[in-house]
Design an enzyme around this catalytic site. Structure first.
Site, PDB file in Angstrom:
ATOM      1  N   CYS A 104       0.802  -1.212  -0.092  1.00  0.00           N
ATOM      2  CA  CYS A 104       0.210  -0.149  -0.017  1.00  0.00           C
ATOM      3  C   CYS A 104       0.989   1.290  -0.151  1.00  0.00           C
ATOM      4  CB  CYS A 104      -0.812   0.014   1.192  1.00  0.00           C
ATOM      5  SG  CYS A 104      -1.691   1.577   1.618  1.00  0.00           S
ATOM      6  N   GLU A 105       0.517   2.192  -0.988  1.00  0.00           N
ATOM      7  CA  GLU A 105       1.413   3.296  -0.879  1.00  0.00           C
ATOM      8  C   GLU A 105       1.043   4.306   0.149  1.00  0.00           C
ATOM      9  OE1 GLU A 105      -0.692   6.359  -4.063  1.00  0.00           O
ATOM     10  OE2 GLU A 105       0.581   4.847  -4.939  1.00  0.00           O
ATOM     11  N   HIS A 106      -0.156   4.138   0.794  1.00  0.00           N
ATOM     12  CA  HIS A 106      -0.340   5.004   1.711  1.00  0.00           C
ATOM     13  C   HIS A 106       0.260   4.909   3.166  1.00  0.00           C
ATOM     14  CE1 HIS A 106      -4.206   5.432  -0.761  1.00  0.00           C
ATOM     15  NE2 HIS A 106      -3.413   6.411  -1.110  1.00  0.00           N
ATOM     16  N   HIS A 107       0.599   3.647   3.331  1.00  0.00           N
ATOM     17  CA  HIS A 107       1.216   3.208   4.699  1.00  0.00           C
ATOM     18  C   HIS A 107       2.440   2.130   4.754  1.00  0.00           C
ATOM     19  CE1 HIS A 107      -3.085   4.053   5.740  1.00  0.00           C
ATOM     20  NE2 HIS A 107      -2.544   4.636   6.637  1.00  0.00           N
ATOM     21  N   GLN A 145      -4.995  -0.708  -4.863  1.00  0.00           N
ATOM     22  CA  GLN A 145      -5.581  -1.797  -5.518  1.00  0.00           C
ATOM     23  C   GLN A 145      -6.243  -1.467  -6.747  1.00  0.00           C
ATOM     24  OE1 GLN A 145      -7.545  -4.509  -2.919  1.00  0.00           O
ATOM     25  NE2 GLN A 145      -8.926  -5.285  -4.616  1.00  0.00           N
ATOM     26  N   HIS A 173      -5.924  -5.830   3.254  1.00  0.00           N
ATOM     27  CA  HIS A 173      -5.221  -4.966   3.385  1.00  0.00           C
ATOM     28  C   HIS A 173      -4.550  -4.847   4.732  1.00  0.00           C
ATOM     29  CE1 HIS A 173      -5.600  -2.787  -0.528  1.00  0.00           C
ATOM     30  NE2 HIS A 173      -6.650  -3.751  -0.290  1.00  0.00           N
ATOM     31  N   CYS A 175      -2.922  -2.747   6.391  1.00  0.00           N
ATOM     32  CA  CYS A 175      -3.313  -1.146   6.970  1.00  0.00           C
ATOM     33  C   CYS A 175      -4.668  -1.093   7.447  1.00  0.00           C
ATOM     34  CB  CYS A 175      -3.162  -0.247   5.740  1.00  0.00           C
ATOM     35  SG  CYS A 175      -4.236  -0.152   4.337  1.00  0.00           S
TER      36      CYS A 175
END
Length: 219
Positions: A104-107, A145, A173, A175
């Site tokens: 995941c690019e956010h976390h 995703q 996920h 996250c």
């Protein structure tokens, strides 16, 4: 005028052979610098990077991260490697249950699950093993995703020019599971439909039935 560099759109990163080669060069000496950053992170979370159990952790993390993101330097043309063949087959071809592991690019936490990919040929087919490899090219990057699903569909459309492509990804996920809302059984399902998969209900329905083992819809 300022010297601020315009941020790149995620879809353009690693999208050409030249860009993949540039990224590979940039990443070639990244492990040592990445390890130094991880060493600093260990101190920031309250650990002692000098204790025995953590002495090699920075290098291990750096090596792992470069492996997990190797899709940035993988050229799609090299993956397909000419394995596109003239063939008159006109029925749907489905590769189900392709294991995916991405970040995941956010976390920067993993998400994992299965991808189901189908296409209806228009005079050309692709080697079956190339479909999971195409999925991996885009999964082995920092991702969301939704974008991953679209990139796989668009890559197959571009490589084959088929009558249509359908992609469904089902993933868990971390996250959402080990932090934040902490929902252990929530599965995210995304789809990308191109050509006849979007335009023709019967084709779309056949795809979803094949993907879900005779069940209708995404439930």
């Amino acid at each position: 005028m300022t010297g601020t560099k315009t941020p790149r759109c995620a879809e353009t990163i690693g999208a050409t052979r030249e860009d993949c080669a540039e990224l590979a060069d940039r990443r070639a000496d990244a492990a040592e610098r990445y390890a130094a950053l991880v060493r600093g992170q260990l101190g920031l979370v309250g650990e002692d990077p000098a204790r025995e159990g953590l002495l090699r952790t920075p290098q291990r993390v750096a090596d792992a991260m470069l492996w997990l993101t190797r899709g940035y330097e993988t050229c799609l043309d090299d993956v397909i490697n000419g394995a596109v063949f003239e063939e008159t087959h006109e029925s749907m071809i489905v590769v189900r249950d392709i294991e995916i592991y991405s970040m995941c690019e956010h976390h920067m936490l993993p998400f994992f699950g299965r991808a189901h990919v189908a296409y209806v040929p228009d005079g050309r087919i692709i080697g079956l093993s190339k479909i999971p490899r195409i999925v991996d090219v885009f999964a082995r990057r920092l991702q969301v995703q939704e974008r991953l699903t679209d990139q796989v569909a668009d890559a197959i459309m571009s490589a084959l020019h088929p009558q249509g492509v359908g992609v469904v990804i089902e993933a868990f996920h971390l996250c959402m599971m080990m932090r934040g809302v902490e929902k252990q059984n929530s599965k995210t399902v995304t789809s990308a439909l191109r050509g006849v998969f979007r335009e023709d209900f019967k084709t779309r329905d056949e795809f979803l039935r094949l993907v879900h083992g005779g069940q209708h819809g995404l439930g």
